[in-house]
Design a protein around this motif. Structure first.
Motif, PDB file in Angstrom:
ATOM      1  N   LYS A 276       0.940  -1.129  -0.085  1.00 56.74           N
ATOM      2  CA  LYS A 276       0.061  -0.047  -0.134  1.00 56.74           C
ATOM      3  C   LYS A 276       1.003   1.372   0.032  1.00 56.74           C
ATOM      4  CE  LYS A 276      -3.528  -2.458   2.379  1.00 56.74           C
ATOM      5  NZ  LYS A 276      -4.906  -2.446   3.517  1.00 56.74           N
TER       6      LYS A 276
ATOM      7  N   TYR B  86     -12.122  -2.895  -3.279  1.00 62.49           N
ATOM      8  CA  TYR B  86     -12.673  -2.747  -2.155  1.00 62.49           C
ATOM      9  C   TYR B  86     -14.182  -2.888  -1.897  1.00 62.49           C
ATOM     10  CZ  TYR B  86      -8.102  -2.469   0.284  1.00 62.49           C
ATOM     11  OH  TYR B  86      -6.732  -2.916   0.681  1.00 62.49           O
TER      12      TYR B  86
ATOM     13  N   HIS C  14     -16.484  -3.501   0.975  1.00 65.58           N
ATOM     14  CA  HIS C  14     -16.451  -2.598   2.169  1.00 65.58           C
ATOM     15  C   HIS C  14     -17.240  -1.363   1.833  1.00 65.58           C
ATOM     16  CE1 HIS C  14     -13.878  -5.190   4.036  1.00 65.58           C
ATOM     17  NE2 HIS C  14     -12.655  -5.223   3.254  1.00 65.58           N
TER      18      HIS C  14
ATOM     19  N   PHE D 130     -15.440   3.383   6.646  1.00 65.97           N
ATOM     20  CA  PHE D 130     -14.046   3.864   6.306  1.00 65.97           C
ATOM     21  C   PHE D 130     -13.744   3.768   4.940  1.00 65.97           C
ATOM     22  CE2 PHE D 130     -14.101  -0.549   7.701  1.00 65.97           C
ATOM     23  CZ  PHE D 130     -13.641  -1.475   6.678  1.00 65.97           C
TER      24      PHE D 130
ATOM     25  N   LEU E 276     -10.645   4.739   2.841  1.00 68.62           N
ATOM     26  CA  LEU E 276      -9.673   3.794   2.351  1.00 68.62           C
ATOM     27  C   LEU E 276      -9.252   3.926   0.874  1.00 68.62           C
ATOM     28  CD1 LEU E 276      -8.374   0.896   2.756  1.00 68.62           C
ATOM     29  CD2 LEU E 276     -10.934  -0.131   2.339  1.00 68.62           C
TER      30      LEU E 276
ATOM     31  N   ARG F  33      -1.471 -14.362   4.221  1.00 72.46           N
ATOM     32  CA  ARG F  33      -2.589 -14.011   5.399  1.00 72.46           C
ATOM     33  C   ARG F  33      -1.887 -14.060   6.924  1.00 72.46           C
ATOM     34  NH1 ARG F  33      -6.898 -10.523   4.103  1.00 72.46           N
ATOM     35  NH2 ARG F  33      -8.020 -11.457   6.068  1.00 72.46           N
TER      36      ARG F  33
ATOM     37  N   THR G 110      -5.512  -7.167  10.993  1.00 72.77           N
ATOM     38  CA  THR G 110      -5.607  -5.979  10.393  1.00 72.77           C
ATOM     39  C   THR G 110      -4.964  -4.868  11.075  1.00 72.77           C
ATOM     40  OG1 THR G 110      -7.866  -6.894   9.298  1.00 72.77           O
ATOM     41  CG2 THR G 110      -7.528  -4.509   9.348  1.00 72.77           C
TER      42      THR G 110
ATOM     43  N   ARG H 299       2.455  -6.879  10.071  1.00 75.88           N
ATOM     44  CA  ARG H 299       1.794  -5.761  10.461  1.00 75.88           C
ATOM     45  C   ARG H 299       2.268  -5.630  12.082  1.00 75.88           C
ATOM     46  NH1 ARG H 299      -3.807  -7.526   7.536  1.00 75.88           N
ATOM     47  NH2 ARG H 299      -3.457  -6.344   5.843  1.00 75.88           N
TER      48      ARG H 299
ATOM     49  N   LYS I 134      -5.104   0.630  11.674  1.00 77.48           N
ATOM     50  CA  LYS I 134      -6.114  -0.249  11.186  1.00 77.48           C
ATOM     51  C   LYS I 134      -5.987   0.023   9.510  1.00 77.48           C
ATOM     52  CE  LYS I 134      -9.361  -0.280  14.405  1.00 77.48           C
ATOM     53  NZ  LYS I 134     -10.588   0.269  14.888  1.00 77.48           N
ATOM     54  N   GLN I 135      -5.768   1.242   9.176  1.00 76.66           N
ATOM     55  CA  GLN I 135      -5.770   1.552   7.782  1.00 76.66           C
ATOM     56  C   GLN I 135      -4.552   1.554   7.122  1.00 76.66           C
ATOM     57  OE1 GLN I 135      -8.337   4.702   5.384  1.00 76.66           O
ATOM     58  NE2 GLN I 135      -6.524   5.920   5.981  1.00 76.66           N
TER      59      GLN I 135
ATOM     60  N   ASN J 253      -1.960  -0.363   7.028  1.00 75.48           N
ATOM     61  CA  ASN J 253      -1.822  -1.641   7.604  1.00 75.48           C
ATOM     62  C   ASN J 253      -0.722  -2.307   6.361  1.00 75.48           C
ATOM     63  OD1 ASN J 253      -3.400  -2.305   5.753  1.00 75.48           O
ATOM     64  ND2 ASN J 253      -4.632  -3.655   7.029  1.00 75.48           N
TER      65      ASN J 253
ATOM     66  N   HIS K 278      -1.812  -5.355   1.590  1.00 66.30           N
ATOM     67  CA  HIS K 278      -3.200  -6.395   1.415  1.00 66.30           C
ATOM     68  C   HIS K 278      -2.904  -7.628   0.731  1.00 66.30           C
ATOM     69  CE1 HIS K 278      -7.147  -7.243   0.002  1.00 66.30           C
ATOM     70  NE2 HIS K 278      -6.473  -7.604  -1.247  1.00 66.30           N
TER      71      HIS K 278
HETATM   72  P1  CMP Z   1      -6.831  -4.872   3.593  1.00 61.33           P
HETATM   73  O1  CMP Z   1      -6.577  -6.130   4.297  1.00 61.33           O
HETATM   74  O2  CMP Z   1      -6.613  -4.392   2.708  1.00 61.33           O
HETATM   75  O3  CMP Z   1      -8.760  -4.820   3.616  1.00 61.33           O
HETATM   76  C1  CMP Z   1      -9.649  -3.822   4.085  1.00 61.33           C
HETATM   77  C2  CMP Z   1      -8.787  -2.766   4.502  1.00 61.33           C
HETATM   78  O4  CMP Z   1      -9.540  -1.690   5.036  1.00 61.33           O
HETATM   79  C3  CMP Z   1      -7.795  -3.046   5.454  1.00 61.33           C
HETATM   80  O5  CMP Z   1      -6.796  -3.656   5.174  1.00 61.33           O
HETATM   81  C4  CMP Z   1      -7.353  -1.524   6.083  1.00 61.33           C
HETATM   82  O6  CMP Z   1      -6.670  -1.006   5.278  1.00 61.33           O
HETATM   83  C5  CMP Z   1      -8.997  -1.021   5.786  1.00 61.33           C
HETATM   84  N1  CMP Z   1      -9.530  -1.124   7.077  1.00 61.33           N
HETATM   85  C6  CMP Z   1     -10.144  -2.283   7.962  1.00 61.33           C
HETATM   86  N2  CMP Z   1     -10.753  -1.847   9.025  1.00 61.33           N
HETATM   87  C7  CMP Z   1     -10.859  -0.582   9.212  1.00 61.33           C
HETATM   88  C8  CMP Z   1     -11.086   0.374  10.030  1.00 61.33           C
HETATM   89  N3  CMP Z   1     -11.951   0.127  11.147  1.00 61.33           N
HETATM   90  N4  CMP Z   1     -10.786   1.780   9.932  1.00 61.33           N
HETATM   91  C9  CMP Z   1     -10.006   2.141   8.771  1.00 61.33           C
HETATM   92  N5  CMP Z   1      -9.731   1.333   7.899  1.00 61.33           N
HETATM   93  C10 CMP Z   1      -9.883   0.058   8.171  1.00 61.33           C
END
Ligand code: CMP
Length: 150
Positions: free
Chosen positions: A9, A49, A52, A57, A61, A85, A91, A102, A109-110, A112, A115
Motif C-alpha cells: 500500500k 474494495y 467494504h 471507512f 480507504l 495472510r 488487520t 503488521r 488499522k488503515q 496496514n 493487502h
Molecule cells: P485490507 O486487508 O486491505 O482490507 C480492507 C482494508 O480496510 C484493511 O486492510 C485496512 O486498510 C482498512 N480497514 C479495515 N478496517 C478499518 C477500520 N476500522 N478503519 C479504517 N480502515 C480500516
C-alpha cells in the motif's frame, strides 16, 4: 499450488519498507510470478474494495489507496493464500502479533502496509483485476525442489 494477490500500500512505499517486506515473502519460499509499480485508478480501487462499500471507512480507504504509488504482486506457493495472510497478521497493527508484518511494522488499522487476498475466489478475482494474463509468469527456480516436497 496457489496464487495470491498482494498490494504494497502507499504507506509501505512511502515508508520505504517494500524491500524488507518482500524479502520476508522470498525468505519463506514464495515465488514472485508478477509485480509492478502503479498509480491505481480510483475505479480500480473502488472495485477492489467493493465489499467494504457500506463501511464507514470506505471513502477514506479509497482515498488512501489512490493517494500514491503502490506495488502489486502475485505470489505463488503451496497454500500461498493462507500462508501470506498469516504472515501479515491481524488487520490492526496494534493487535497484530509480533513476528507478523503488521505486528512488526505497523500501528494502524488503515495504514496496514500490505493487502493480501483472503480466499481462493477472491484471489482469482483480484489477480484478474490487477494483472493481464500475460503479466503473470510460470517458471521454476533452481532451488524449488528444496522448498516444497510435493
Ligand atoms: P485490507 O486487508 O486491505 O482490507 C480492507 C482494508 O480496510 C484493511 O486492510 C485496512 O486498510 C482498512 N480497514 C479495515 N478496517 C478499518 C477500520 N476500522 N478503519 C479504517 N480502515 C480500516
Amino acid at each position: 499450488m496457489e496464487r495470491t494477490l498482494i498490494i504494497f500500500k502507499p504507506d509501505a512505499v512511502q515508508r520505504m519498507l517494500v524491500g524488507r517486506i518482500l524479502a520476508r515473502f522470498e525468505d519463506k519460499g514464495l515465488r514472485i510470478v508478477g509485480m509492478k509499480l502503479q498509480q491505481s485508478p480510483r475505479a480500480q480501487v473502488e472495485k477492489h474494495y467493493e465489499i467494504h462499500k457500506d463501511r464507514p471507512f470506505y471513502r477514506q480507504l479509497v482515498d488512501f489507496m489512490a493517494a500514491g504509488p503502490v506495488i502489486v504482486a502475485a505470489l505463488e506457493g503451496p497454500a500461498a493464500i493462507s500462508v501470506v495472510r498469516n504472515m501479515l497478521g491481524a488487520t490492526d497493527g496494534r493487535q497484530a502479533a509480533p513476528g507478523t508484518i503488521r505486528g512488526d511494522f505497523g500501528l494502524d488499522k488503515q495504514y496496514n502496509l500490505v493487502h493480501a487476498s483472503d480466499g481462493p475466489e477472491t484471489a482469482e478475482l483480484e489477480l484478474k483485476l490487477f494483472f493481464k494474463p500475460d503479466e503473470l509468469l510460470s517458471y521454476r527456480r533452481a532451488g524449488d525442489q528444496w522448498i516444497a516436497s510435493a
